[in-house]
Design a protein around this motif. Structure first.
Motif, PDB file in Angstrom:
ATOM      1  N   ASN A   1       0.847  -1.205   0.000  1.00 13.97           N
ATOM      2  CA  ASN A   1       0.000   0.000   0.000  1.00 13.97           C
ATOM      3  C   ASN A   1       0.878   1.250   0.000  1.00 13.97           C
ATOM      4  N   PRO A   2       1.533   1.553  -1.117  1.00 14.07           N
ATOM      5  CA  PRO A   2       2.482   2.683  -1.154  1.00 14.07           C
ATOM      6  C   PRO A   2       1.836   4.043  -0.896  1.00 14.07           C
ATOM      7  N   ALA A   3       0.543   4.153  -1.109  1.00 21.97           N
ATOM      8  CA  ALA A   3      -0.133   5.446  -0.915  1.00 21.97           C
ATOM      9  C   ALA A   3      -0.559   5.684   0.524  1.00 21.97           C
ATOM     10  N   ASP A   4      -0.304   4.708   1.400  1.00 24.88           N
ATOM     11  CA  ASP A   4      -0.718   4.825   2.802  1.00 24.88           C
ATOM     12  C   ASP A   4       0.234   5.761   3.538  1.00 24.88           C
ATOM     13  N   ALA A   5      -0.238   6.980   3.840  1.00 26.34           N
ATOM     14  CA  ALA A   5       0.602   7.978   4.513  1.00 26.34           C
ATOM     15  C   ALA A   5       0.933   7.555   5.933  1.00 26.34           C
ATOM     16  N   ASN A   6       0.025   6.832   6.584  1.00 26.49           N
ATOM     17  CA  ASN A   6       0.260   6.412   7.963  1.00 26.49           C
ATOM     18  C   ASN A   6       1.449   5.468   8.073  1.00 26.49           C
ATOM     19  N   ILE A   7       1.553   4.525   7.147  1.00 28.78           N
ATOM     20  CA  ILE A   7       2.659   3.578   7.217  1.00 28.78           C
ATOM     21  C   ILE A   7       3.980   4.264   6.906  1.00 28.78           C
ATOM     22  N   SER A   8       3.954   5.280   6.044  1.00 30.83           N
ATOM     23  CA  SER A   8       5.175   6.040   5.754  1.00 30.83           C
ATOM     24  C   SER A   8       5.667   6.748   7.009  1.00 30.83           C
ATOM     25  N   GLY A   9       4.735   7.347   7.748  1.00 29.16           N
ATOM     26  CA  GLY A   9       5.107   8.010   8.995  1.00 29.16           C
ATOM     27  C   GLY A   9       5.650   7.026  10.021  1.00 29.16           C
ATOM     28  N   LEU A  10       5.047   5.817  10.082  1.00 29.51           N
ATOM     29  CA  LEU A  10       5.510   4.800  11.024  1.00 29.51           C
ATOM     30  C   LEU A  10       6.934   4.370  10.683  1.00 29.51           C
TER      31      LEU A  10
END
Length: 538
Positions: free
Chosen positions: A396-405
């Motif tokens: 899920n590359p568009a998931d901003a939450n996982i990028s922040g994590l």
């Protein structure tokens, strides 16, 4: 009322019960449900025998009336009236219709208006009888009025009123419609024995049901029509239909709603779903578990835990995923994030689970969050969390939450690596100082000419047990020090790669291997245990 008429009324009441039970049995069989089969068959056999005895000598007659027979219910306080058809023009007598009304405790009086009319129907029909029912009587405290409308002959009916299951009174109704267009043909056949016709297939002639156009209604205090009972009956039949179509989750939702209202039949059928259907159908069992997790109340979580156990017994890897979700629910009796992490790790590492599986990605996300939220997580665990987060980001590359994590986990890893580097520098500096001191002592001793016989080698510190203390060097990135010898003891401290631990001299051999007791503070007032697998003797 004659003896024969009394027997007819009894026969027709029993026939109503028999037909209702047959319809329910048919619906359950079509859905493949055997829940009440033995109970139904026993009751049906009892009713069939009674009907055979009661039907002897009852004549059947076909009527071709020029009118329909109507019923209207009127609530006395408001005067509002609701009506529909009791018997249509073409009818075979004797016949019977049953109506059931749910009562409000504040209702005082209701009226039954019965009469005949043309196809125009209510409200244009002529009222032949107004039957008043006093709702303040004790028999109505259960909140139900049951009324049997018996069509006995061409222009006569008998109405029986029951408060729940208690008989209260009966009234005769004379139908005063004109007879100019009316014809009646008496059948030659006399049904002396109910077995002359197939009761299980078509019923006694003249007793066919017309429930499709006669709703079961309730009259509320304000005079409006309460159709809750009709809705509940439809909901039950809908649940049976869902089971027939293998839409078990939809059936479970319907039956849970009815069970919460106290519907006993719905409770029994729901239990049948859990005990019989779901245990034999893995996909249905998984759907039920998903439904329970989504509800997230203590009862549902407990049920999901049971389902996880059932799936585990069948060797299904998804049992670990479901159990992990139970462990992270704060409504669960088994709330434990460490146990949840273990479950998700097993699920992710199971070769039968595909990486494209949505649950695989969810388990990875859960695992990354659990490790990140653990303030005691060491460097290897944080690197593991970063790996899980990367899996989720890839899917899920568009998931901003996982990028922040990912960013936050990386920051903690950098901090721990920096701390580790500073400790290594300190250790090297301390080692250099020790070497310099030894060289200095050797030079002094050699210069005095007295030799080195007076210098004793350092043997370590003697423990209370009399054994000589040893030192240990950490050989892994991080070594946990526990309150006792074994992995089942809690972690009380930790040391990083290259650090030295002073031992007390005590050792313990357990199922987890050999463990050494070491000091964990500078004044050596506290001790802990470290595994031989993560240190080497210094």
């Amino acid at each position: 009322m004659s003896f024969d008429e009394g027997r007819i009324l009894l026969f027709q009441r029993d026939k109503v019960e028999f037909d209702a039970l047959m319809n329910e049995e048919k619906s359950l069989k079509e859905a493949g449900i055997r829940l009440l089969e033995s109970l139904h068959q026993e009751k049906l056999a009892e009713l069939r025998q009674r009907l055979e005895e009661e039907s002897a000598g009852i004549y059947s007659k076909a009527l071709h009336n020029a009118f329909n027979v109507y019923i209207a219910t009127r609530y006395a306080d408001t005067g509002e009236v609701y009506g529909d058809i009791l018997f249509r023009k073409e009818v075979r007598i004797p016949d019977v219709e049953l109506r059931s009304y749910t009562l409000d405790r504040n209702m005082k009086e209701m009226h039954l208006l019965i009469g005949c009319g043309s196809e125009g129907g209510y409200p244009g029909f002529s009222v032949d009888k107004d039957i008043s029912i006093d709702l303040s009587k004790r028999a109505f405290q259960a909140g139900e009025v049951k009324i049997y409308f018996h069509y006995i002959d061409e222009r006569r009916m008998i109405v029986e009123v029951f408060g729940g299951e208690e008989y209260l009174f009966s009234e005769e109704v004379r139908l005063c419609a004109g007879t100019s267009d009316e014809r009646s043909d008496e059948n030659e056949a006399v049904y002396n024995d109910i077995e002359d016709v197939d009761i299980s297939a078509s019923g006694v002639s003249g007793m066919t049901s017309r429930n499709e156009y006669l709703p079961v209604a309730a009259l509320k205090k304000d005079g409006t029509l309460d159709i809750s009972r009709l809705v509940d009956q439809k909901l039950y039949l809908l649940a049976v239909n869902f089971i027939k179509k293998r839409k078990y989750k939809s059936a479970e939702d319907c039956l849970r709603d009815l069970s919460e209202k106290g519907d006993q039949k719905a409770k029994e059928l729901l239990q049948y779903l859990y005990d019989e259907v779901f245990t034999d159908d893995l996909q249905a069992l998984i759907e039920l578990a998903d439904s329970c997790i989504e509800k997230n109340d203590p009862e549902s979580i407990a049920q999901a835990q049971e389902i996880a156990g059932t799936l585990g017994e069948k060797g299904h890897p998804i049992s670990d995923f479901i159990l992990g979700e139970c462990h992270i629910s704060k409504n669960s009796d088994i709330y434990d994030t460490k146990q949840a992490l273990s479950c998700f790790r097993r699920f992710i590492s199971d070769p039968a689970v595909e990486e494209t599986d949505e649950r695989y990605i969810i388990a990875a996300h859960y695992s990354a969050l659990i490790i990140f939220n653990d303030k005691d997580a060491d460097l290897p665990m944080l690197e593991e969390a970063l790996h899980y987060a990367a899996i989720v980001s890839e899917k899920n590359p568009a998931d901003a939450n996982i990028s922040g994590l990912i960013d936050k986990i990386s920051e903690r890893i950098d901090l721990l690596k920096g701390k580790k580097k500073r400790k290594k520098v300190k250790i090297l500096a301390a080692a250099a100082a020790v070497i310099a001191a030894v060289i200095f002592l050797l030079i002094r001793i050699g210069g005095s000419g007295s030799g080195i016989s007076c210098i004793l080698p350092i043997k370590g510190i003697t423990s209370e047990s009399g054994k000589q203390g040893k030192s240990y060097i950490v050989t892994v990135d991080a070594a946990n020090i526990r309150s006792g010898p074994g992995k089942d003891h809690e972690v009380v401290s930790s040391r990083e790669n290259g650090e030295t631990l002073a031992g007390t001299g005590k050792e313990e051999n357990t199922s987890d291997g050999t463990w050494y007791e070491v000091y964990i503070n500078d004044d050596r007032s506290k001790t802990g245990w470290v595994s031989s697998q993560v240190v080497s003797e210094g």
